[in-house]
Write a protein that holds these residues in place. Structure first.
Motif, PDB file in Angstrom:
ATOM      1  N   ALA A 238       5.632  -3.220 -39.100  1.00 25.98           N
ATOM      2  CA  ALA A 238       6.491  -4.399 -39.231  1.00 25.98           C
ATOM      3  C   ALA A 238       7.740  -4.294 -38.353  1.00 25.98           C
ATOM      4  N   LYS A 239       8.247  -3.083 -38.191  1.00 24.12           N
ATOM      5  CA  LYS A 239       9.471  -2.893 -37.403  1.00 24.12           C
ATOM      6  C   LYS A 239       9.253  -3.102 -35.905  1.00 24.12           C
ATOM      7  N   THR A 240       8.004  -3.142 -35.462  1.00 26.31           N
ATOM      8  CA  THR A 240       7.738  -3.349 -34.028  1.00 26.31           C
ATOM      9  C   THR A 240       7.807  -4.818 -33.633  1.00 26.31           C
ATOM     10  N   ARG A 241       8.002  -5.712 -34.589  1.00 25.96           N
ATOM     11  CA  ARG A 241       7.918  -7.152 -34.310  1.00 25.96           C
ATOM     12  C   ARG A 241       9.312  -7.722 -34.045  1.00 25.96           C
ATOM     13  N   PRO A 242       9.612  -8.017 -32.767  1.00 22.64           N
ATOM     14  CA  PRO A 242      10.948  -8.524 -32.434  1.00 22.64           C
ATOM     15  C   PRO A 242      11.228  -9.867 -33.098  1.00 22.64           C
ATOM     16  N   GLY A 243      12.489 -10.059 -33.468  1.00 25.74           N
ATOM     17  CA  GLY A 243      12.890 -11.314 -34.076  1.00 25.74           C
ATOM     18  C   GLY A 243      12.695 -11.386 -35.570  1.00 25.74           C
ATOM     19  N   THR A 244      12.190 -10.292 -36.182  1.00 22.00           N
ATOM     20  CA  THR A 244      11.997 -10.273 -37.633  1.00 22.00           C
ATOM     21  C   THR A 244      13.143  -9.518 -38.288  1.00 22.00           C
ATOM     22  N   ALA A 245      13.208  -9.602 -39.608  1.00 17.79           N
ATOM     23  CA  ALA A 245      14.327  -8.998 -40.339  1.00 17.79           C
ATOM     24  C   ALA A 245      14.342  -7.474 -40.234  1.00 17.79           C
TER      25      ALA A 245
END
Length: 321
Positions: A238-245
């Motif tokens: 999940a942390k690899t997804r730019p623009g997410t919390a």
């Protein structure tokens, strides 16, 4: 096939079998320990591998050796610009009795070496998609089931890109691991040359069979995992997804796209298998980290800023972990 009284006994058997397989393969393949480990984890996790390395690093020999030791059927497909889907899947021909008969293509084997997969057009590359994901082939509206277990190991040459067709992200995502092969050390190369320039023949033992491998694949899925380790694996993807919390400043700065949910699934399966072959009955965070780089490497896309500043995919993953 031996029947085990408990999953604990079965995990012990998988650990023992893995060590014996590694020792047997080492009679032919010098070095490349992490590569062999990743390939075997992929097989026991029921996944596929993409091998990236320059010619001459024993990619074909590795696959042949693994297939022989595991007593699995094996086919090598050389991907070329004129290769058609029917050359891989098979086709129907009109028989003497005036009825159509399906002639199976080389994909009907347990282990497929897709050599230089980026040398063939997208139409032929896509012919592998259904086979890799669904383990079936559809020709003329009729579905044919592939032999089990089924494993695709594809290779790419990273230094020669003229006349190639880069794999689309949808197909890259089907590969559990993206493994980089490096040059051998001086001592390893010395041993390779000594072994291959002498009249030396190695008789390999067949240590497992298709039924036992399928059993161990199911065993890996049955291995329990603690909630905090499961959450850790999902949080990494999940942390690899730019623009997410959950994205870090570095991720937002250097990535265009992050890994999808399949990365989380493979992180958990890979961690379970890594734990089992290491003799553990449940994975921990170290097992997740051990498989993370090869699982995430081909699922995150750097932006222009990362390329301009020389920030590699490996550096981003290392900082993330």
């Amino acid at each position: 096939m031996k029947i085990y009284s408990s999953d604990v006994e079965a995990v012990d058997a998988l650990h023992l079998s893995y060590n014996r397989i590694r020792e047997e393969i080492a009679q032919v393949i010098v070095g490349q320990d992490e590569v062999v480990k990743s390939v075997l984890i992929s097989i026991f996790s029921n996944g596929h591998c993409l091998l990236v390395g320059v010619p001459g690093l024993a990619k074909t020999l590795l696959v042949q050796t693994v297939a022989e030791v595991l007593d699995l059927s094996y086919n090598r497909i050389q991907f070329t610009p004129d290769l058609m889907p029917s050359d891989i899947l098979g086709s129907e021909i009109l028989g003497e009795d005036r009825t159509f008969k399906f002639i199976r293509g080389p994909i009907f084997s347990n282990i497929i070496l897709a050599d230089e997969i980026n040398r063939t057009p997208p139409k032929t590359q896509a012919a592998l998609l259904e086979a890799m994901q669904e383990k079936v082939v559809t020709v003329s509206g009729e579905t044919h089931r592939l032999p089990q277990p089924f494993f695709v190991l594809a290779t790419q040459n990273p230094i020669e890109q003229e006349g190639t067709y880069p794999l689309p992200e949808a197909q890259l995502d089907r590969f559990m691991f993206n493994i980089f092969l490096t040059y051998p050390s001086f001592e390893e190369e010395l041993q390779v040359v000594r072994n291959t320039t002498a009249n030396r023949k190695v008789e390999l033992k067949k240590l497992l069979n298709a039924a036992e491998i399928s059993y161990f694949q199911q065993l890996v899925r049955n291995i329990p995992i603690a909630d905090n380790v499961l959450e850790y694996a999902v949080s990494i993807a999940a942390k690899t997804r730019p623009g997410t919390a959950t994205a870090t400043d570095e991720i937002n700065k250097f990535l265009s796209w992050g890994a999808g949910p399949r990365a989380s699934q493979f992180l958990v399966l890979g961690a379970k298998c890594h734990a089992a072959i290491s003799g553990k009955y449940s994975p921990d965070k170290e097992d997740v980290r051990a498989v993370a780089e090869s699982i995430l490497r081909h699922r995150i896309v750097r932006n222009y800023k990362a390329e301009a500043e020389g920030i590699s995919t490996e550096m981003i993953i290392s900082n993330l972990l």
